[in-house]
Design a protein around this motif. Structure first.
Motif, PDB file in Angstrom:
ATOM      1  N   ILE A 193       0.799  -1.170   0.058  1.00  0.00           N
ATOM      2  CA  ILE A 193      -0.077   0.132   0.207  1.00  0.00           C
ATOM      3  C   ILE A 193       0.772   1.167  -0.207  1.00  0.00           C
ATOM      4  N   PRO A 194       0.731   2.213  -0.832  1.00  0.00           N
ATOM      5  CA  PRO A 194       1.491   3.356  -1.040  1.00  0.00           C
ATOM      6  C   PRO A 194       1.383   4.092   0.197  1.00  0.00           C
ATOM      7  N   ILE A 195       2.389   4.807   0.634  1.00  0.00           N
ATOM      8  CA  ILE A 195       2.249   5.918   1.695  1.00  0.00           C
ATOM      9  C   ILE A 195       1.869   7.192   1.097  1.00  0.00           C
ATOM     10  N   LYS A 196       0.736   7.852   1.384  1.00  0.00           N
ATOM     11  CA  LYS A 196       0.199   8.893   0.858  1.00  0.00           C
ATOM     12  C   LYS A 196      -0.054  10.132   1.712  1.00  0.00           C
ATOM     13  N   VAL A 197       0.731  10.123   2.986  1.00  0.00           N
ATOM     14  CA  VAL A 197       0.078  11.253   3.711  1.00  0.00           C
ATOM     15  C   VAL A 197       0.991  12.337   3.527  1.00  0.00           C
ATOM     16  N   GLU A 255       0.456  17.617  -1.454  1.00  0.00           N
ATOM     17  CA  GLU A 255       0.329  17.242  -2.842  1.00  0.00           C
ATOM     18  C   GLU A 255       1.354  16.517  -3.453  1.00  0.00           C
ATOM     19  N   LYS A 256       1.037  15.886  -4.768  1.00  0.00           N
ATOM     20  CA  LYS A 256       2.048  15.487  -5.494  1.00  0.00           C
ATOM     21  C   LYS A 256       2.218  16.447  -6.715  1.00  0.00           C
ATOM     22  N   LEU A 257       3.780  16.768  -6.813  1.00  0.00           N
ATOM     23  CA  LEU A 257       3.974  17.798  -7.907  1.00  0.00           C
ATOM     24  C   LEU A 257       4.450  17.132  -9.128  1.00  0.00           C
ATOM     25  N   LYS A 258       4.622  18.077 -10.071  1.00  0.00           N
ATOM     26  CA  LYS A 258       5.033  17.438 -11.483  1.00  0.00           C
ATOM     27  C   LYS A 258       6.670  17.462 -11.443  1.00  0.00           C
ATOM     28  N   PRO A 259       7.375  16.658 -11.815  1.00  0.00           N
ATOM     29  CA  PRO A 259       8.473  16.120 -11.730  1.00  0.00           C
ATOM     30  C   PRO A 259       9.307  17.326 -12.600  1.00  0.00           C
ATOM     31  N   ALA A 260       9.880  18.428 -12.401  1.00  0.00           N
ATOM     32  CA  ALA A 260      10.488  19.314 -12.956  1.00  0.00           C
ATOM     33  C   ALA A 260      11.873  19.580 -13.101  1.00  0.00           C
ATOM     34  N   THR A 261      12.542  19.275 -11.656  1.00  0.00           N
ATOM     35  CA  THR A 261      14.223  19.398 -11.792  1.00  0.00           C
ATOM     36  C   THR A 261      14.904  18.291 -12.080  1.00  0.00           C
ATOM     37  N   PRO A 262      15.997  18.629 -12.866  1.00  0.00           N
ATOM     38  CA  PRO A 262      16.579  17.268 -13.151  1.00  0.00           C
ATOM     39  C   PRO A 262      17.577  16.696 -12.040  1.00  0.00           C
ATOM     40  N   LEU A 263      17.643  15.323 -12.164  1.00  0.00           N
ATOM     41  CA  LEU A 263      18.263  14.692 -11.148  1.00  0.00           C
ATOM     42  C   LEU A 263      19.817  14.128 -11.706  1.00  0.00           C
ATOM     43  N   GLU A 306       4.055   3.869 -10.199  1.00  0.00           N
ATOM     44  CA  GLU A 306       3.313   5.218  -9.729  1.00  0.00           C
ATOM     45  C   GLU A 306       3.589   5.735  -8.266  1.00  0.00           C
ATOM     46  N   ARG A 307       4.354   4.715  -7.707  1.00  0.00           N
ATOM     47  CA  ARG A 307       4.849   5.160  -6.205  1.00  0.00           C
ATOM     48  C   ARG A 307       5.960   6.173  -6.265  1.00  0.00           C
ATOM     49  N   ALA A 308       6.415   6.486  -7.138  1.00  0.00           N
ATOM     50  CA  ALA A 308       7.594   7.351  -7.394  1.00  0.00           C
ATOM     51  C   ALA A 308       6.673   8.601  -7.567  1.00  0.00           C
ATOM     52  N   GLY A 309       7.664   9.886  -7.163  1.00  0.00           N
ATOM     53  CA  GLY A 309       6.889  11.074  -7.255  1.00  0.00           C
ATOM     54  C   GLY A 309       7.619  12.127  -6.382  1.00  0.00           C
ATOM     55  N   ILE A 310       7.458  13.344  -6.819  1.00  0.00           N
ATOM     56  CA  ILE A 310       7.932  14.399  -5.692  1.00  0.00           C
ATOM     57  C   ILE A 310       6.931  15.026  -5.154  1.00  0.00           C
ATOM     58  N   VAL A 311       6.720  15.113  -3.748  1.00  0.00           N
ATOM     59  CA  VAL A 311       5.478  15.715  -3.116  1.00  0.00           C
ATOM     60  C   VAL A 311       6.059  16.705  -2.404  1.00  0.00           C
ATOM     61  N   ARG A 312       4.885  17.682  -1.864  1.00  0.00           N
ATOM     62  CA  ARG A 312       4.867  18.659  -1.043  1.00  0.00           C
ATOM     63  C   ARG A 312       4.352  17.970   0.314  1.00  0.00           C
ATOM     64  N   LEU A 313       4.987  18.108   1.506  1.00  0.00           N
ATOM     65  CA  LEU A 313       4.591  17.386   2.618  1.00  0.00           C
ATOM     66  C   LEU A 313       3.713  18.317   3.385  1.00  0.00           C
ATOM     67  N   ILE A 344       9.717  19.436   0.626  1.00  0.00           N
ATOM     68  CA  ILE A 344       9.488  18.912  -0.519  1.00  0.00           C
ATOM     69  C   ILE A 344      10.496  17.532  -0.335  1.00  0.00           C
ATOM     70  N   GLY A 345       9.983  16.489  -0.705  1.00  0.00           N
ATOM     71  CA  GLY A 345      10.652  15.154  -0.853  1.00  0.00           C
ATOM     72  C   GLY A 345      10.444  14.572  -2.079  1.00  0.00           C
ATOM     73  N   SER A 346      11.273  13.418  -2.548  1.00  0.00           N
ATOM     74  CA  SER A 346      11.028  12.772  -3.812  1.00  0.00           C
ATOM     75  C   SER A 346      11.406  11.536  -3.591  1.00  0.00           C
ATOM     76  N   VAL A 347      10.613  10.536  -4.523  1.00  0.00           N
ATOM     77  CA  VAL A 347      11.242   9.225  -4.730  1.00  0.00           C
ATOM     78  C   VAL A 347      11.336   8.967  -6.386  1.00  0.00           C
ATOM     79  N   THR A 348      12.476   9.014  -6.666  1.00  0.00           N
ATOM     80  CA  THR A 348      12.724   8.520  -8.284  1.00  0.00           C
ATOM     81  C   THR A 348      12.911   6.951  -8.269  1.00  0.00           C
ATOM     82  N   ILE A 349      12.204   6.600  -9.349  1.00  0.00           N
ATOM     83  CA  ILE A 349      12.530   5.059  -9.505  1.00  0.00           C
ATOM     84  C   ILE A 349      13.205   4.671 -10.901  1.00  0.00           C
TER      85      ILE A 349
END
Lengths: 431, 585
Positions: free
Chosen positions: B202-206, B209-217, B375-382, B387-392
């Motif tokens: 089950i994804p952790i969704k607390v 909001e989920k943001l659009k990935p825009a900064t290069p890694l 879909e469990r990847a994503g950059i999010v605002r807590l 801001i935190g992110s998971v890149t897969i």
């Protein structure tokens, strides 16, 4: 105390079904038929129904025959007594020696904890430039030889076994031609290596399914020696026959086939064997060489394909030579930085130039005019094929590297090779 | 105390067992098969009447009909808390070093250890006060873990707004001691610890909001960063035939990527590769922090010879840990190698369940499982604005190296970048063997867009000319085209290719990439050269290539770097043509 049942209710392919109780999964049984006694292994339990694959095949089994469950899974004798001995695919002696039942060990033991492995770091020198220079063999490596029928893969394996510095050689033959078995025996004997060898031979004449036990037996014995600090080299030939036996059983058991009839777990089945190759922290090692013949010379066939994803590279034996393209030793980087400073440079540059040579050959075969660069490449390619690729070459690594510089010197100017200037200054024209 | 529900094993094939259960059955609950002293972990994956069909996470040798099974009602979960970093777990979160201490060389079945050391104490500092309001995932305090602040988070399973009734004082606590007490809207009280458990599937969704990935890694691989970039919070896949260098690429990325934490999920691959990572990382220094790389790494390994069902759970274990650290406002990179093995684990199970097979015997739900994983990847605002992110990044091992197969195709539909490796490139020793002609990325690079387009264009053009030359021969190719071909080859060999065994060339920071790309763009790609014939042109580019290779191994900003740059510039200016001399673009 053994449980004996005599109510075989179904015989299909090489799988028989017996009604029995209290039987463990993977347990071994003996089936007594008019032709003799065969081992069988439990492969499915369904209520009271016990499904067993019969290693000697089901031909001649009667529904009234007796099945005796041994109460344990497959075991094999181990230890020094095995050295110099020859057994069949179920572990029974094929030579005149006694049956061994001491130091019994389970086959198909659990996986090694990765943290107890060490990073492979010892090169195995073979005297073959295509291996030593371009794709070094490393202790604990698992490496198949991709080949087709008729190629000298058994000869190559025997040669590596004899020249490699190992304590024990274990040969597992699956569907091995009797001639090839004799070849291995004589080749090892001629070099005085038979006394440190153990053979488990399933020949082409034996029932197919019997070869299923061969890799596990070989590797269980090898593991036992390795834990005692020995360096063991395991030769398996031919793993395609093993995979075909798996396929046969899977289809008999009505499993959904995934690719060309092979079961979906082919990868896991092969991996659980190949992954036994190991360098133990504080004990010995197992290095594995396996022949994989490719039906129709097709590397995308499920057996070579799955194998390639599991093993640490492959030697691609074609036209009697180890092909530079397609051949790969994934562990070479662990050792070739410590041999000589120019090892990696020679390895990369000579192959890149050889790739250009192949392109030129293609161009020439289409009738195009050869430029002066093309002519240089043609000269280079010829020398490379004759002096580096040929399996006749038997020279130490350092000599082979020197020869590499000489060949390039005979054909090119330094900047045409694309080698960094600092390396050119140190090595060009120095050998 | 509820009586434990029990069942009796009635059927067994491979790693699938069926138990007849006395009482209700929960889908996906964890059950233990009891065989003598051993307790073998399993998961219910299908229910039929009173029969629970379970995948067993261990080898099933010796299990008998009539053996007992115990049902727990809990879903397969991981323990999240301080102490994960630097650890090596198997797919079920068993710490492997501790297991080795206890069981020796082999992975003993049925041995389960605490994932987090229950005795270890952490220096906790509260940030919340009694009387504060908090929601699931909010920070209550922190304990230093390696170089990070490991936050104590409100359990993710709690609903609504809660009152902080009690909060522990600054001091040392282990993961089993409560550090806070919360009261929910119904007045129910909940203890909070430094650790919590969470079901892996089950994804952790607390988050807010989920943001659009825009900064290069930044991965420091030139080919990836400059031409096929990855974004923080994005997804990418690396399909390739065996031997094309997927794993080496993943290893390099795990070392050099500019992220806070790297989770490595070695899923169904070689044990040797995991060994390399776990033995070398403690000795390698992270240039960003000056600490060992292992301090920022968690390794989840289920190698190919370990039981196949645990392989399926290992990727979920990995992504759950990644999401957990994202909740602390960190950038996490999850590298899964290989997702095909995970898909194969599903296929094996599906076959044993006798489900109707889809393409190549993969189950029909393959696509949706792959999609929901990425879909469990994503950059999010807590909730607190950070801001935190998971890149897969997942590798795919297509059967026969054929990208048309189901796993590659299902993956391509859901990822944001595709780095396709090709056999031809790796045979020609062009590393990384990412084929620039088939790869793509939907993310934005830090390289100027016009320059980047020109980079793509010259590669395509060079390839087209090479193809043409195969038909008409070198002599039938106009000089202008031939020079374009040489430019393409040059760009490929000195910029796209990187020597992983050269301490400078193995990783190129963004600043250097921008500088070199700009240099190549202005002085070579866009330049006109006065070259009289093909042999002269070939020779010119060959010597440029040699100079550039030396430049690539010169450290950034050193006098050697400047010296070679001057040499290259003068070599180019000698051949620079006035505009009208050559006709091509």
């Amino acid at each position: 105390m053994y449980k004996i049942y005599a109510n075989i209710s179904q015989i299909a392919g090489d799988v028989i079904t017996v009604e029995a109780e209290g039987i463990g999964y993977m347990e071994i049984a003996e089936v007594s038929t008019q032709a003799g006694i065969s081992l069988a292994q439990v492969i499915r339990l369904d209520g009271k129904k016990v499904y067993l694959q019969v290693f000697a095949g089901s031909r001649g089994i009667s529904t009234g025959d007796k099945v005796r469950f041994l109460g344990h899974s497959m075991r094999i004798a181990s230890g020094e007594d095995l050295l110099g001995r020859i057994f069949n695919g179920s572990g029974f002696p094929l030579d005149k020696g006694p049956h061994l039942a001491d130091n019994l060990i389970d086959i198909g033991t659990p996986a090694v904890n990765p943290v107890k492995r060490i990073i492979p770091n010892k090169m195995i020198r073979t005297g073959i430039p295509m291996i030593d220079v371009f794709n070094s063999l490393v202790v604990s490596q698992k490496l198949p030889i991709f080949s087709i029928a008729g190629e000298p893969y058994n000869e190559l394996m025997a040669r590596i076994a004899i020249q490699a510095e190992v304590d024990i050689i274990i040969l597992g033959g699956m569907g091995l031609k009797y001639d090839d078995y004799l070849f291995f025996r004589d080749a090892l004997e001629a070099k005085g290596a038979l006394g440190r060898s153990i053979f488990f031979i399933h020949t082409a004449a034996d029932p197919t399914v019997e070869c299923l036990l061969v890799p596990d037996i070989c590797l269980a014995v090898a593991e036992n020696f390795a834990l005692a600090g020995k360096r063991v080299l395991v030769l398996l030939t031919d793993m395609t026959n093993f995979s075909d036996a798996l396929k046969e059983i899977a289809i008999t058991m009505e499993q959904v086939p995934s690719n060309r009839g092979y079961p979906g777990d082919l990868y896991s089945q092969l991996a659980s064997r190949y992954e036994k190759a190991v360098d133990f922290e504080g004990a010995g090692s197992i290095t594995m060489l396996a022949a994989t013949t490719m039906p129709g010379d097709d590397v995308t066939h499920p057996v070579p394909d799955n194998t390639g994803y599991i093993t640490e590279g492959q030697f691609y034996l074609k036209g009697g030579v180890i092909e530079p393209f397609g051949s790969l030793s994934r562990l070479k980087q662990q050792v070739n930085g410590k041999t000589r400073d120019d090892h990696r440079t020679i390895m990369d540059t000579m192959i890149q130039l050889f790739a250009s040579y192949r392109e030129t050959l293609e161009k020439r075969s289409m009738g195009f005019q050869m430029s002066s660069w093309d002519n240089k490449l043609l000269k280079y390619g010829g020398l490379f094929e004759r002096e580096m690729m040929s399996l006749e070459a038997n020279i130490p690594l350092e000599k082979a590297l020197d020869r590499g510089w000489e060949i390039m010197g005979e054909c090119f100017t330094p900047e045409e090779t694309g080698i960094k200037r600092s390396m050119i200054e140190r090595f060009w024209g120095k050998s | 105390m509820i009586q434990k529900r029990k069942g009796i094993i009635t059927k067994l094939t491979g790693n699938m067992a069926v138990a007849e259960v006395d009482g209700f059955i929960v889908q996906n609950e964890v059950a233990y098969i009891i065989h003598g002293e051993e307790r073998l972990k399993s998961e219910v994956i299908r229910v039929r009447g009173r029969f629970a069909e379970m995948q067993v996470f261990e080898y099933t040798r010796g299990i008998r009909i009539g053996d007992e099974a115990e049902f727990t009602e809990e879903l397969l979960s991981v323990e999240l808390g301080p102490g994960l970093l630097g650890q090596i777990f198997d797919g079920l979160q068993n710490p492997l070093p501790e297991l080795a201490k206890k069981c020796g060389f082999f992975l003993k079945r049925g041995a389960y250890l605490e994932p987090l050391d229950p005795k270890r104490e952490w220096e906790f500092t509260p940030t919340a006060k009694e009387g504060d309001r908090a929601r699931a995932g909010d920070k209550l305090g922190f304990a230093p873990e390696m170089i990070f602040k490991h936050y104590a988070l409100v359990p993710f399973a709690l609903k609504g707004s809660l009152d902080v009734v009690k909060i522990a004082k600054r001091g040392k606590y282990n993961v089993k001691q409560p550090i806070a007490e919360l009261k929910d809207a119904d007045g129910k009280r909940h203890n909070v610890f430094l650790s919590q458990t969470w079901p892996v599937k089950i994804p952790i969704k607390v988050y807010a909001e989920k943001l659009k990935p825009a900064t290069p890694l930044v991965t420091k691989m030139r080919l990836i960063d400059s031409l096929f970039p990855v974004a923080a919070g994005g997804t990418y896949c690396i399909p390739g035939p065996f031997g094309a260098g997927k794993t080496v690429l993943q290893q390099l990325t795990s070392r050099h990527a500019e992220v806070d934490i790297v989770i490595i999920a070695a899923c169904g691959e070689r044990a040797g590769e995991v060994v390399e990572t776990l033995k070398t990382f403690p000795e390698l220094t992270d240039p960003k922090t000056g600490r060992p790389l292992s301090d920022r790494t968690v390794i989840i390994c289920n190698t190919s010879s370990m039981p196949v069902a645990a392989r399926e759970s290992s990727v979920y274990t990995a992504v759950t840990i990644a999401e957990y650290y994202r909740q602390m406002g960190l950038n996490v990179l999850l590298l899964a190698d290989s997702t095909s093995r995970w898909a194969q684990a599903m296929r094996e199970m599906s076959g044993r369940l006798e489900e109707i097979p889809g393409e190549e015997a993969f189950p029909a739900y393959l696509e949706s499982r792959i999609a929901s994983f990425y879909e469990r990847a994503g950059i999010v605002r807590l909730n607190d604005g950070s801001i935190g992110s998971v890149t897969i990044g997942g590798t795919v091992s297509p059967a026969g190296g054929n990208f048309e197969e189901p796993v590659t195709q299902a993956t391509l539909k859901v990822v944001g970048a595709f780095h396709g490796l090709s056999r031809e490139r790796s045979d020609a020793r062009r590393y990384p063997a990412i084929d620039p002609l088939i790869s793509w990325s939907k993310y934005k690079s830090f390289i100027d867009e016009r320059q980047m387009r020109r980079g793509h264009q010259i590669l395509r053009k060079g390839h087209d000319v090479a193809q043409m030359m195969k038909v008409v021969g070198e002599e039938g190719t106009p000089l202008g085209d031939y020079i374009e071909y040489l430019k393409g080859e040059f760009f490929d060999s000195v910029y796209l290719q990187q020597n992983a065994f050269d301490s400078v060339d193995e990783a190129t920071p963004a600043e250097r990439q921008k500088y070199i790309f700009d240099f190549i763009y202005k002085n070579i790609l866009e330049a006109n050269f006065s070259l009289d014939d093909k042999a002269g042109a070939l020779h010119f580019f060959q010597s440029l290539r040699q100079l550039f290779r030396g430049w690539n191994s010169a450290a950034w900003g050193t006098s050697e770097f400047k010296k070679i740059e001057t040499e290259i510039s003068s070599a180019i200016s000698q051949r620079a043509a006035s505009k009208k001399e050559t006709g091509h673009v």
